[in-house]
Design a protein around this motif. Structure first.
Motif, mmCIF file in Angstrom:
data_model
loop_
_atom_site.group_PDB
_atom_site.id
_atom_site.type_symbol
_atom_site.label_atom_id
_atom_site.label_comp_id
_atom_site.label_asym_id
_atom_site.label_seq_id
_atom_site.Cartn_x
_atom_site.Cartn_y
_atom_site.Cartn_z
ATOM 1 N N LEU A 21 0.829 -1.200 0.000
ATOM 2 C CA LEU A 21 0.000 0.000 0.000
ATOM 3 C C LEU A 21 0.867 1.255 0.000
ATOM 4 C CD1 LEU A 21 -2.964 0.558 -0.041
ATOM 5 C CD2 LEU A 21 -2.980 0.599 2.450
ATOM 6 N N SER B 22 -3.323 4.826 -10.284
ATOM 7 C CA SER B 22 -3.524 4.452 -8.890
ATOM 8 C C SER B 22 -4.737 3.569 -8.726
ATOM 9 C CB SER B 22 -3.682 5.702 -8.023
ATOM 10 O OG SER B 22 -2.639 6.591 -8.262
ATOM 11 N N GLY B 23 -5.780 3.850 -9.525
ATOM 12 C CA GLY B 23 -6.995 3.058 -9.414
ATOM 13 C C GLY B 23 -6.732 1.593 -9.713
ATOM 14 N N LEU C 268 -4.585 0.073 -6.912
ATOM 15 C CA LEU C 268 -5.328 -0.199 -5.692
ATOM 16 C C LEU C 268 -6.374 -1.290 -5.911
ATOM 17 C CD1 LEU C 268 -5.762 3.380 -4.176
ATOM 18 C CD2 LEU C 268 -4.306 1.534 -3.365
ATOM 19 N N GLY C 269 -6.888 -1.363 -7.139
ATOM 20 C CA GLY C 269 -7.822 -2.443 -7.437
ATOM 21 C C GLY C 269 -7.113 -3.789 -7.368
ATOM 22 N N TYR D 162 -4.554 -4.333 -5.622
ATOM 23 C CA TYR D 162 -4.283 -4.517 -4.199
ATOM 24 C C TYR D 162 -5.490 -5.148 -3.507
ATOM 25 C CZ TYR D 162 -3.657 -3.269 0.718
ATOM 26 O OH TYR D 162 -3.573 -3.297 2.086
ATOM 27 N N ALA D 163 -6.686 -4.620 -3.800
ATOM 28 C CA ALA D 163 -7.884 -5.156 -3.160
ATOM 29 C C ALA D 163 -8.045 -6.639 -3.479
ATOM 30 C CB ALA D 163 -9.119 -4.365 -3.608
ATOM 31 N N ALA E 282 -4.121 -8.542 -2.101
ATOM 32 C CA ALA E 282 -3.545 -8.382 -0.765
ATOM 33 C C ALA E 282 -3.870 -9.542 0.177
ATOM 34 C CB ALA E 282 -3.972 -7.050 -0.162
ATOM 35 N N PHE F 91 -12.403 21.105 -1.053
ATOM 36 C CA PHE F 91 -13.554 20.300 -0.628
ATOM 37 C C PHE F 91 -14.759 21.196 -0.340
ATOM 38 C CE2 PHE F 91 -11.358 16.595 -0.868
ATOM 39 C CZ PHE F 91 -10.519 16.240 0.171
ATOM 40 N N ARG G 135 -11.990 -4.668 3.943
ATOM 41 C CA ARG G 135 -11.093 -3.560 4.307
ATOM 42 C C ARG G 135 -10.053 -3.285 3.239
ATOM 43 N NH1 ARG G 135 -8.363 -7.214 8.255
ATOM 44 N NH2 ARG G 135 -6.178 -7.394 7.643
ATOM 45 N N TYR G 136 -9.775 -4.270 2.357
ATOM 46 C CA TYR G 136 -8.809 -4.012 1.294
ATOM 47 C C TYR G 136 -9.396 -3.143 0.194
ATOM 48 C CZ TYR G 136 -5.965 -7.582 3.515
ATOM 49 O OH TYR G 136 -5.234 -8.295 4.407
ATOM 50 N N LEU G 137 -10.723 -2.948 0.238
ATOM 51 C CA LEU G 137 -11.345 -2.080 -0.757
ATOM 52 C C LEU G 137 -11.344 -0.622 -0.325
ATOM 53 C CD1 LEU G 137 -14.371 -4.303 -1.770
ATOM 54 C CD2 LEU G 137 -12.594 -3.493 -3.298
ATOM 55 N N PRO H 1 -8.900 1.572 0.409
ATOM 56 C CA PRO H 1 -8.037 2.523 -0.321
ATOM 57 C C PRO H 1 -8.620 2.931 -1.668
ATOM 58 C CG PRO H 1 -6.717 0.752 0.586
ATOM 59 C CD PRO H 1 -8.143 0.365 0.812
ATOM 60 N N VAL H 2 -9.110 1.972 -2.437
ATOM 61 C CA VAL H 2 -9.594 2.342 -3.766
ATOM 62 C C VAL H 2 -10.881 3.166 -3.652
ATOM 63 C CG1 VAL H 2 -10.918 0.244 -4.224
ATOM 64 C CG2 VAL H 2 -9.886 1.470 -6.114
ATOM 65 N N LEU I 134 -9.799 6.663 -2.895
ATOM 66 C CA LEU I 134 -9.284 7.278 -4.123
ATOM 67 C C LEU I 134 -10.431 7.769 -4.988
ATOM 68 C CD1 LEU I 134 -6.826 7.834 -6.018
ATOM 69 C CD2 LEU I 134 -7.332 5.652 -7.086
ATOM 70 N N LEU J 28 -11.847 10.951 -3.639
ATOM 71 C CA LEU J 28 -10.915 12.048 -3.879
ATOM 72 C C LEU J 28 -10.985 12.515 -5.322
ATOM 73 C CD1 LEU J 28 -8.852 13.418 -2.072
ATOM 74 C CD2 LEU J 28 -7.107 11.938 -3.023
#
Lengths: 148, 655, 176
Positions: B277, B322-323, B326-327, B329-330, B333, B374, C3-5, C7-8, C11, C14
Motif C-alpha cells: 500500500l 492508482s486506481g 489499488l484495485g 491490491y484489493a 492483498a 472540498f 477492508r482491502y477495498l 483505499p480504492v 481514491l 478524492l
C-alpha cells in the motif's frame, strides 16, 4: 492562455519583494508581537499566496495599516479577525476559524492520532498472540538479525 | 528543423514505451523469453529517443531560436547561457519533458542493475514503467508540446522569470523530479509482486536500494527548494506549507514510512500489505503532486499556468494508474497475510507506530491542502488553510514520533530487551533534558516549554543515534553500511529538529529606514549603511547598498543587498544580503526608496537556521550510505542463487 | 475482505472531488457583504475637492457603485460599457476612485467621458476596505433600502449588465 500565464508571472514577481513596513513598530513589545502574529494570519487578496506581512501589494499595505490602527485602538484578536472577515469573508484568514464547516479540519489531528493509536493497539495485540517463528520460504533471504 | 526532429523522436519514443509495456507485461505473464529480451531493447531505444527530443529543445534555447514558442516565452538573448539551458525546464511543457526523460533514465537504470533479480520480475517492472512513461508521453504530445512553432518568430523572448535566474533552478527541479519519479520503481515492483502473486523477503531486498536512492533524491530536492526560497526571496522563511511544497512533502513522508516498512518485510516477512500500500501511495502522491501543480485546482504561488484541460488528463492518468494499482491490491492483498507475530515491545511494533504516525501526518497535510477545495466543491464557502494551521497540525503526530525514535532505534526484533542499553538511554534522556534547560536559560533565554521539549528531543535522538555504532566499534564488530546509514540519518533528523527549534524560537526581525551613514541595532549587532550606488548586471539594473555589520565594535560582515529591475520584464526584485555562519544568519533586504536617499530595510537574525538544511542533507546522506549495503550488491545472478540453494538442499537431503 | 477495498474507495471519492474542483472559479471571491447594508462613507468629490460625496445622497433609490482607478487596465476596458449604461438613465452610477491621484482622475474623466453622477475620492483606501474591495474594477448594485444585492468583480460589459444587474433591478423595482 498567454494572459493567464502573464497573470501568474505577475503574481510571482510581486511575491519576491519582501513587504517592508515604513511605519514605526509598536513601542510596546506585546502589541508588536500581536501585530506580527496577526499579520501572519491574514491572507493578502492580491498576491494570494502570501500573508499581508510578506506581501508588498498595495492592498496588503492598507490592511497592515488597518491592523495597526485596530490594535492601537485596543481591539481584541477576535474583534480584529471579525472586522476582516466581515469585509472579505473567511478566505482572508490563514488560520481557519473554528466554525461548522471547519470542524472536520480542526478535529482531524486529534482524531487521527486517536484512531491511529487504537488501530496500532489492535494490531499489536493480535500480533503478540501469534508465534514469532520465521516463515519457511524466506530461508534464502535470512540476513543477520542485528541488521536494521 | 531540429525541433521537428525532436518532436518526431518523442512520437517514436511514445511508440516504444507502448511496446516496452506490452512485451514486458505479456512476456512475463506468458513466460516468453524472447519478448522479455525485447523489453530491454525498447527501454534503451526509448531513453535514447527521449534524450534526443530533450536535447533538441535545449539546443533551441542555446541557439536563441525564438521561432519556437516555448523558447520565446521563457528565454531572452540577454539571459546568461547557463540559465538559457536551465530554462528548458522553467515552465510547464519543458518540465514535463524533463519528467519523461528522468523516467526513462530510471527505467534504464532498473534494466541495467537487475542482474540479481529474476528476469520475469524485471520484465514486469519494466512493463509497468513503460505504461507510466506512455501516459506522460501521450500527455505531452496531446496537450503540452514544447515543440510548437511561433510564426512569425519573435524578435526576442519574454525572458525567464527573474526568480528562476539562479543556480537553484539548475539543480532543484531535476533533483526533485528524480526523487518523485524514482518512487515509480517501488510502485512497479509492487505491481509486479501482485501480478505474480509472490511477495517475500527477497522481493523486499530488491526494492530497498531503489526506494532508498529515490528517497535520497527527494530529500535533497525538497531541502534545496527550501534553501533556495530562503535566500532567493530574502524573506527569511524556509517553509510556507504552500500547496506545491506540500505536494512534494507528502510523497516524502510516505516514502520514509515505506523505507521503514520494507525493513520489516525484509527482516521478518511481515507488513507485506502495508508495504504494498505504501509503495502504491508514494508514487500516487507524486502524480497527485503534479496534478495539483498543473491543474489549478488549488491555489499556489509555485503553480505552473493552470489549465483545466491538462488537469483533466492528469486526473484520468491518476485514476487509471492508482486506481488499477489499488484495485489489484484489493484483489491480491489477502494472499499475503501472515500468521507470524511479535511482542508488544519490539522493533516491529515501534515501526508499526512509526508508519501510523507518518501516514497520519500525510493525511493531515493532504486534508489541510485540499480542504478549501472540498468546501468550495460542496458550496460550503471559501476558506484558506495556511501556515498557522499546518504548524499546529503537523506537530501533533511528529512529537510522539521523535519521542519514540530513541527507544525505537534500539529495539530488538521479535521481542525487545533493553538491558544496559535501556539504562544508557535513560541516562542520555536526563543529560538531554539538563542540556536543553541549560540552553534555554543560559544560551538564549527562556522562550517556552515547547522550545525546551524541542531541544531535549533533538539532543536525546542525536546521542541515541550514536550509541549503536559506538558500542559496536568498541566490541570490535564490523559496521555494515546499513547500520551506519541508519545512524547518520537519525542523527540528521536530530540536527534538523535542533535547527528548527532554535530558529523558530529565537529569531528576531525589524523593519526600519536607513540612509547612508545611519545605523540600527538588532540582536546585539549594529547595521550601518555605508553607501548606496548603482550596479549594472548582465540583464538587470540594480541599486545596491553596502551594509557594514559590527558586534561590540568589531566588524563581522559587509553585506550588499540589491534592488534589481530586470530589463525585459521590468519587475523589481530584492536580492538579500546574507551573512551565513553556522551559529546564525543575518539578513538584510531592501524595500523601497523613501526619498532623501533613505531606504526601507528589513533586518533579520536567524540563529542555527543552517542546521535545518544540514540536518536534512545529513538524513539524505545516511539514506545513500544505507543503499550501498553489501547485501544489495550481490554479484550473483538470481538464477545462480536459486541453483545454489537447490544444490544445498539436495546435499542436505542426501547427507 | 472488505477492508482491502477501502483505499480504492477513498481514491474514488478524492477523484470525484477533484473533478468537481477543476471547474470552479478560483479567481473571484464571494463577498460577505451581499444582503448587508451598504457601508456609509463621506469622501472628497473628484472634480470639486472642496465638496464631498456622501452615501446618504443616494439613499432611497437603487444605485450602482463602481470602483475604478487610472492605473487599472480593466477599468479602461469597461469605460465604454459604463458610459452606455449611464446614458440609459435607469440607475445612477457612483464612482469610487481607489488609491489614485486627484488630477489624474479628473483628467481621465474629462478625456474619456464621465458615466458617474458623482465620484468619491478614496485615496487611502479605507472606504474600499469597508466595501471589501480587493481589486479594480469592481461594481456593486445597491437597492433602494440601502442593501448591497450584487457584486461583480472584473470589467463590466453590457452582456453582464443584461444578465446579472438588469434582472435584479427589475426585481427591486417590481417589489416597490
Amino acid at each position: 492562455m498567454r494572459k493567464l500565464f502573464a497573470a501568474i508571472l505577475l503574481a510571482l514577481f510581486a511575491l519576491q519583494a519582501v513587504a517592508i513596513d515604513t511605519a514605526p513598530a509598536f513601542g510596546d513589545p506585546v502589541l508588536q508581537a500581536r501585530y506580527e502574529k496577526l499579520s501572519r494570519e491574514l491572507r493578502c487578496l492580491q498576491c494570494r499566496s502570501e500573508t499581508i506581512a510578506d506581501s508588498n501589494a498595495s492592498l496588503a499595505e492598507d490592511l497592515r495599516r488597518q491592523l495597526r490602527e485596530l490594535i492601537a485602538a485596543g481591539k481584541t484578536d477576535d474583534e480584529i479577525m471579525t472586522y476582516m472577515t466581515d469585509r472579505y469573508g473567511d478566505y482572508v484568514r490563514y488560520l481557519p476559524a473554528v466554525k461548522g464547516n471547519t470542524l472536520l479540519l480542526w478535529a482531524a489531528p486529534v482524531l487521527l492520532v486517536l484512531i491511529g493509536a487504537a488501530a496500532a493497539a489492535v494490531v499489536i495485540a493480535r500480533k503478540s498472540k501469534l508465534p514469532d517463528d520465521d516463515l519457511p520460504e524466506d530461508d534464502r533471504a535470512r540476513t543477520g538479525m542485528d541488521a536494521p | 528543423m531540429t525541433i521537428e526532429l525532436g518532436h518526431f523522436a518523442l512520437i517514436l519514443a511514445f511508440c516504444l514505451t507502448l511496446s516496452q509495456a506490452f512485451f514486458g507485461l505479456a512476456g512475463a505473464a506468458w513466460r516468453r523469453p524472447h519478448w522479455i529480451a525485447l523489453t530491454k531493447n525498447a527501454v534503451i531505444g526509448q531513453f535514447v529517443l527521449t534524450a534526443f527530443a530533450f536535447g533538441t529543445l535545449m539546443y533551441a534555447f542555446y541557439r536563441n531560436d525564438f521561432s519556437v514558442l516555448y523558447v520565446a516565452q521563457n528565454s531572452n538573448s540577454e539571459l546568461p547561457t547557463i540559465y538559457r539551458l536551465a530554462a528548458t525546464w522553467g515552465a510547464h511543457e519543458g518540465s514535463l519533458l524533463l519528467w519523461l526523460l528522468v523516467q526513462a533514465a530510471w527505467t534504464l537504470a532498473v534494466a541495467s542493475f537487475s542482474r540479481s533479480i529474476p528476469e520475469v520480475v524485471t520484465s514486469r517492472v519494466l512493463g509497468v514503467l513503460g505504461l507510466i512513461s506512455a501516459g506522460f508521453a501521450l500527455f505531452i504530445l496531446t496537450t503540452s508540446s514544447p515543440f510548437a512553432r511561433l510564426w512569425p518568430a519573435a524578435i526576442d523572448g519574454r525572458d525567464l522569470n527573474p526568480l528562476l535566474q539562479d543556480p537553484g533552478l539548475i539543480i532543484h527541479p531535476p533533483m526533485q523530479y528524480t526523487g518523485y519519479i524514482g518512487l515509480s520503481v517501488p510502485f512497479a515492483f509492487a505491481i509486479a509482486a501482485m501480478l505474480e502473486g509472490k511477495l517475500d523477503s527477497v522481493w523486499a531486498r530488491w526494492v530497498r536500494p531503489w526506494t532508498n536512492v529515490a528517497w535520497v533524491f527527494l530529500t535533497c530536492g525538497i531541502t534545496l527548494g527550501s534553501w533556495w526560497a530562503y535566500y532567493e526571496l530574502g524573506w527569511g522563511g524556509w517553509w510556507f506549507w504552500d500547496a506545491v511544497e506540500n505536494a512534494s512533502f507528502m510523497p516524502w513522508l510516505v516514502a520514509t514510512a515505506l523505507i521503514h516498512s520494507l525493513a520489516v518485510t525484509e527482516k521478518r516477512g511481515l507488513f507485506k500489505s502495508w508495504t504494498l500500500l505504501l509503495s502504491i501511495t508514494a508514487f500516487s502522491l507524486s502524480v497527485l503532486g503534479t496534478f495539483l501543480v498543473r491543474s489549478g485546482v488549488v491555489e499556489s504561488v509555485h503553480a505552473f499556468a493552470s489549465d483545466p484541460k491538462r488537469g483533466l488528463f492528469i486526473l484520468t492518468f491518476l485514476a487509471l494508474c492508482s486506481g488499477s494499482a489499488l484495485g489489484l491490491y484489493a484483489w491480491r492483498a489477502p494472499l499475503f497475510r501472515t500468521n507470524t507475530g511479535f511482542a508488544p515491545v519490539s522493533r516491529e511494533s515501534f515501526l508499526l507506530v512509526n508508519n501510523v504516525l507518518l501516514v497520519g501526518a500525510t493525511i493531515l497535510i493532504l486534508l489541510g491542502t485540499l480542504y478549501p477545495m472540498f468546501l468550495d466543491a460542496l458550496d460550503l464557502g471559501r476558506i484558506s488553510v495556511g501556515p498557522p494551521y499546518f504548524n499546529i497540525a503537523f506537530l501533533i503526530p511528529m512529537l510522539p514520533l521523535v519521542l519514540l525514535l530513541a527507544p525505537g532505534m534500539h529495539a530488538g526484533w521479535k521481542r525487545a530487551s533493553y538491558g544496559r542499553t535501556g539504562v544508557l538511554l535513560l541516562v542520555l534522556l536526563i543529560v538531554a533534558i539538563i542540556a536543553a534547560v541549560t540552553l534555554d536559560f543560559a544560551a538564549y533565554g527562556w522562550h517556552s516549554i515547547m522550545t525546551t521539549v524541542g531541544f531535549a528531543l533533538a539532543i536525546w535522538v542525536g546521542l541515541a543515534a550514536l550509541v549503536d555504532p559506538i558500542s559496536r566499534l568498541r566490541k570490535g564488530h564490523s559496521l555494515s553500511a546499513g547500520i551506519i546509514g541508519m545512524s547518520v540519518a537519525h542523527f540528521g533528523l536530530a540536527l534538523f529538529v535542533l535547527g528548527v527549534t532554535t530558529t523558530e524560537s529565537y529569531r528576531q526581525e525589524t523593519d526600519l529606514s536607513l540612509r547612508p551613514g545611519q545605523s540600527a541595532e538588532l540582536a546585539g549587532f549594529q547595521f550601518t549603511m555605508t553607501r548606496l550606488g548603482d550596479v549594472k548586471g548582465p540583464n538587470f539594473d540594480a541599486i545596491e547598498s553596502e551594509i557594514r555589520v559590527t558586534r561590540e565594535g568589531r566588524e563581522v560582515a559587509v553585506l550588499h543587498p540589491q534592488k534589481r529591475t530586470y530589463r525585459v520584464q521590468k519587475n523589481p526584485m530584492t536580492e538579500a544580503g546574507i551573512d551565513s555562519r553556522w551559529t546564525r544568519h543575518l539578513l538584510v533586504s531592501m524595500g523601497a526608496p523613501l526619498g532623501d536617499g533613505a531606504w526601507s530595510l528589513r533586518l533579520q537574525y536567524k540563529p542555527m537556521v543552517q542546521f535545518i538544511w544540514l540536518g536534512a542533507f545529513t538524513m539524505a546522506f545516511g539514506g545513500l550510505i544505507a543503499a550501498f549495503d553489501r547485501r544489495y550488491r550481490s554479484r550473483v545472478t538470481a538464477d545462480a542463487a536459486v541453483a545454489a540453494t537447490t544444490r544445498a538442499k539436495t546435499a542436505a537431503k542426501t547427507a | 475482505m472488505v477492508r482491502y477495498l477501502i483505499p480504492v474507495a477513498l481514491l474514488a471519492a478524492l477523484l470525484a472531488f477533484f473533478f468537481v474542483g477543476l471547474d470552479r472559479d478560483k479567481e473571484t471571491l464571494p463577498s460577505p457583504l451581499i444582503g448587508k447594508p451598504a457601508p456609509q462613507f463621506t469622501l472628497p468629490r473628484v472634480g470639486d475637492p472642496a465638496k464631498t460625496v456622501s452615501s446618504s445622497e443616494f439613499a432611497g433609490h437603487p444605485y450602482v457603485l463602481n470602483v475604478w482607478a487610472t492605473w487599472c487596465v480593466g477599468c479602461r476596458q469597461e469605460h465604454e460599457a459604463l458610459l452606455q449604461i449611464a446614458s440609459r438613465g435607469e440607475v445612477p452610477i457612483v464612482g469610487l476612485n481607489w488609491k489614485d491621484e486627484m488630477p489624474l482622475a479628473e483628467q481621465w474623466l474629462q478625456q474619456l467621458g464621465n458615466p458617474y453622477v458623482a465620484t468619491a475620492f478614496d485615496q487611502e483606501g479605507r472606504v474600499a476596505i469597508d466595501w471589501g474591495v480587493y481589486g479594480a474594477p469592481e461594481t456593486f448594485l445597491i437597492n433602494a433600502q440601502g442593501t448591497i444585492i450584487h457584486k461583480h468583480v472584473a470589467p463590466m460589459t453590457l452582456e453582464i449588465w443584461e444578465k446579472e444587474f438588469a434582472p435584479l433591478l427589475d426585481q427591486t423595482a417590481g417589489r416597490k
